[in-house]
Design a protein around this motif. Sequence first.
Motif, PDB file in Angstrom:
ATOM      1  N   ILE A   1       0.891  -1.298   0.073  1.00 54.37           N
ATOM      2  CA  ILE A   1       0.029  -0.021   0.062  1.00 54.37           C
ATOM      3  C   ILE A   1       0.870   1.246  -0.040  1.00 54.37           C
ATOM      4  O   ILE A   1       1.754   1.517   0.697  1.00 54.37           O
ATOM      5  N   VAL A   2       0.890   2.047  -0.978  1.00 53.74           N
ATOM      6  CA  VAL A   2       1.502   3.230  -1.041  1.00 53.74           C
ATOM      7  C   VAL A   2       0.514   4.424  -1.025  1.00 53.74           C
ATOM      8  O   VAL A   2      -0.436   4.671  -1.312  1.00 53.74           O
ATOM      9  N   PHE A   3       1.097   5.305   0.181  1.00 52.28           N
ATOM     10  CA  PHE A   3       0.517   6.795   0.543  1.00 52.28           C
ATOM     11  C   PHE A   3       1.387   7.773  -0.086  1.00 52.28           C
ATOM     12  O   PHE A   3       2.282   8.088   0.311  1.00 52.28           O
ATOM     13  N   ASP A   4       0.686   8.495  -1.248  1.00 53.09           N
ATOM     14  CA  ASP A   4       1.411   9.554  -1.819  1.00 53.09           C
ATOM     15  C   ASP A   4       1.168  10.624  -0.895  1.00 53.09           C
ATOM     16  O   ASP A   4      -0.069  11.119  -0.718  1.00 53.09           O
ATOM     17  N   MET A   5       2.292  11.442  -0.526  1.00 52.73           N
ATOM     18  CA  MET A   5       2.085  12.591   0.396  1.00 52.73           C
ATOM     19  C   MET A   5       2.754  13.946  -0.279  1.00 52.73           C
ATOM     20  O   MET A   5       3.774  13.556  -0.906  1.00 52.73           O
ATOM     21  N   ASN A   6       2.482  15.049   0.357  1.00 54.00           N
ATOM     22  CA  ASN A   6       3.169  16.187  -0.393  1.00 54.00           C
ATOM     23  C   ASN A   6       4.404  16.481   0.477  1.00 54.00           C
ATOM     24  O   ASN A   6       5.352  17.125  -0.187  1.00 54.00           O
ATOM     25  N   ARG A   7       4.689  15.741   1.735  1.00 53.92           N
ATOM     26  CA  ARG A   7       5.823  15.962   2.330  1.00 53.92           C
ATOM     27  C   ARG A   7       5.958  14.669   3.388  1.00 53.92           C
ATOM     28  O   ARG A   7       5.074  14.044   3.338  1.00 53.92           O
ATOM     29  N   ARG A   8       7.212  14.621   3.889  1.00 51.59           N
ATOM     30  CA  ARG A   8       7.463  13.566   4.780  1.00 51.59           C
ATOM     31  C   ARG A   8       6.478  13.735   5.907  1.00 51.59           C
ATOM     32  O   ARG A   8       6.266  14.969   6.442  1.00 51.59           O
ATOM     33  N   ALA A   9       6.690  12.599   6.727  1.00 51.37           N
ATOM     34  CA  ALA A   9       5.819  12.811   8.129  1.00 51.37           C
ATOM     35  C   ALA A   9       6.249  11.871   9.071  1.00 51.37           C
ATOM     36  O   ALA A   9       6.566  10.662   8.818  1.00 51.37           O
ATOM     37  N   ALA A  10       6.125  12.293  10.382  1.00 50.28           N
ATOM     38  CA  ALA A  10       6.490  11.293  11.508  1.00 50.28           C
ATOM     39  C   ALA A  10       5.581  10.257  11.679  1.00 50.28           C
ATOM     40  O   ALA A  10       4.278  10.419  11.628  1.00 50.28           O
ATOM     41  N   PHE A  11       5.923   8.792  11.965  1.00 49.86           N
ATOM     42  CA  PHE A  11       4.858   7.844  12.045  1.00 49.86           C
ATOM     43  C   PHE A  11       5.506   6.791  13.092  1.00 49.86           C
ATOM     44  O   PHE A  11       6.499   6.805  13.503  1.00 49.86           O
ATOM     45  N   SER A  12       4.448   6.132  13.593  1.00 56.40           N
ATOM     46  CA  SER A  12       5.061   4.908  14.461  1.00 56.40           C
ATOM     47  C   SER A  12       3.597   3.789  14.207  1.00 56.40           C
ATOM     48  O   SER A  12       3.047   4.076  13.731  1.00 56.40           O
ATOM     49  N   ALA A  13       4.224   2.486  14.505  1.00 53.66           N
ATOM     50  CA  ALA A  13       3.264   1.495  14.094  1.00 53.66           C
ATOM     51  C   ALA A  13       3.336   0.335  15.296  1.00 53.66           C
ATOM     52  O   ALA A  13       4.467   0.296  15.852  1.00 53.66           O
ATOM     53  N   PHE A  14       2.388  -0.497  15.147  1.00 50.51           N
ATOM     54  CA  PHE A  14       2.325  -1.625  16.029  1.00 50.51           C
ATOM     55  C   PHE A  14       1.240  -2.580  15.601  1.00 50.51           C
ATOM     56  O   PHE A  14       0.291  -2.225  14.771  1.00 50.51           O
ATOM     57  N   ASN A  15       1.224  -3.749  16.149  1.00 47.96           N
ATOM     58  CA  ASN A  15       0.383  -4.794  15.724  1.00 47.96           C
ATOM     59  C   ASN A  15      -0.513  -5.207  16.965  1.00 47.96           C
ATOM     60  O   ASN A  15       0.193  -5.019  18.090  1.00 47.96           O
ATOM     61  N   LEU A  16      -1.716  -5.695  16.895  1.00 46.39           N
ATOM     62  CA  LEU A  16      -2.256  -6.357  17.874  1.00 46.39           C
ATOM     63  C   LEU A  16      -3.311  -7.638  17.377  1.00 46.39           C
ATOM     64  O   LEU A  16      -3.454  -7.738  16.176  1.00 46.39           O
ATOM     65  N   ASP A  17      -3.374  -8.171  18.326  1.00 49.12           N
ATOM     66  CA  ASP A  17      -4.085  -9.379  18.091  1.00 49.12           C
ATOM     67  C   ASP A  17      -5.621  -9.716  18.260  1.00 49.12           C
ATOM     68  O   ASP A  17      -6.128  -8.732  19.198  1.00 49.12           O
ATOM     69  N   ASP A  18      -6.290 -10.667  17.786  1.00 47.87           N
ATOM     70  CA  ASP A  18      -7.632 -10.975  18.145  1.00 47.87           C
ATOM     71  C   ASP A  18      -8.676  -9.715  18.266  1.00 47.87           C
ATOM     72  O   ASP A  18      -9.110  -9.318  19.147  1.00 47.87           O
TER      73      ASP A  18
END
Length: 395
Positions: free
Chosen positions: A57-74
């Motif tokens: 999945i590619v998100f096209d943006m006009n500039r960089r952005a800070a991000f964080s990610a995590f996964n969840l179960d159930d």
Amino acid sequence: MTRPTPLAPLARFAALLLAALFLHGCGGGPSPSNTARAPAAVIHDIRMWHAPQRSRIVFDMNRRAAFSAFNLDDPARVVVDLRGVRLARALPGAGESGQFIRRMRAGAQPGGVTRLVFDLKRPARYAIQQLPPADRYRHRLVVDFYPVGRAPRPQPAPPRAPGDELLVLIDPGHGGEDPGAVGKRTYEKHVVLQIAKRLKSRLDRRPGLRAELTRSGDYYIPLRGRTRLARRRHADLFVSIHADGFTDPRARGASVYALSQRGASSETAKRLANKENASDLIGGVSLLDKDNQLAGVLLDMSMTETVNQSLEFGREVLDELKKIGRVHSARVEQAGFVVLKSPDIPSILVETAFITNPGEEQLLMNKRHQNRIADAITVGIARHIAKHPNRYANR
């Protein structure tokens, strides 16, 4: 004791006000431009590609952005928080989600955070990267999903025994997020896949020959991944199919290219190699990912013989292409194409026509002309093999 006059508090206030104004004018205080919140980054387009072992999945943006990610179960899901980002379009529907993603959701979180939630059909590994502007794209946030666990190491095909069919590996250029050259009505990645499938069908009908594709759908494979496929499958010949593009719409004609170890044979060949080698930047793969084994073999003298065989192979294909239309170059050109760097497999790159030429774009979209291109390449391959029966009998 002297009693303060009623004007003393007012005077002190005035002095403080003047001092504050002085500091503000000298840069000692915050200015409105520093305190104003920076405008949000905008996600203006979302694109999805699905390969056999990956969804992207590619998100096209006009500039960089800070991000964080995590996964969840159930249930299994992956959450990506984007700070200072807003969505300017709706998320793709479930019908576009591929083998890993059941649906995508978005919502606002405190502190100007946009939260993306990927509800998964099954547990999956994920990887996230931000890509800098490349070609027609601006900044991109890329989320890849893979099967859980260590991916099984691809097993090489067993070596070909005497009498087995010769394998021609056909490589439709570009794919997925890399469209290749862009015409008025279509993309390079689409027409070359159609031509490649037609070529495979013709080769499979030839006694003693069979063909495989590096990609069978609209997804991207790194350039060195294509050469690794050729070596892993013990291919006898490698043909990369492309459609050229240029700023001048009058440019026209087919071309055939082989690898050069010393430099390009013309400015056109140099330009084209730079363009094709940039595919990994668009596809999100680092060109710094060197294959040490390949690099070592390239220094070996055996590579010289492979290049000579590629030139012979290319001349047979070019002679057939001359019979069905104009050619851009009357000889097989050479340049440092990454995709042609298989050390022991004769390899060529065929530019079937200029997709940026309106007339040739129309031909490239025409099924009859696609068949003519496939027929020409098939005859060129068969004639090259027939001229060197001992060489290919011993591969």
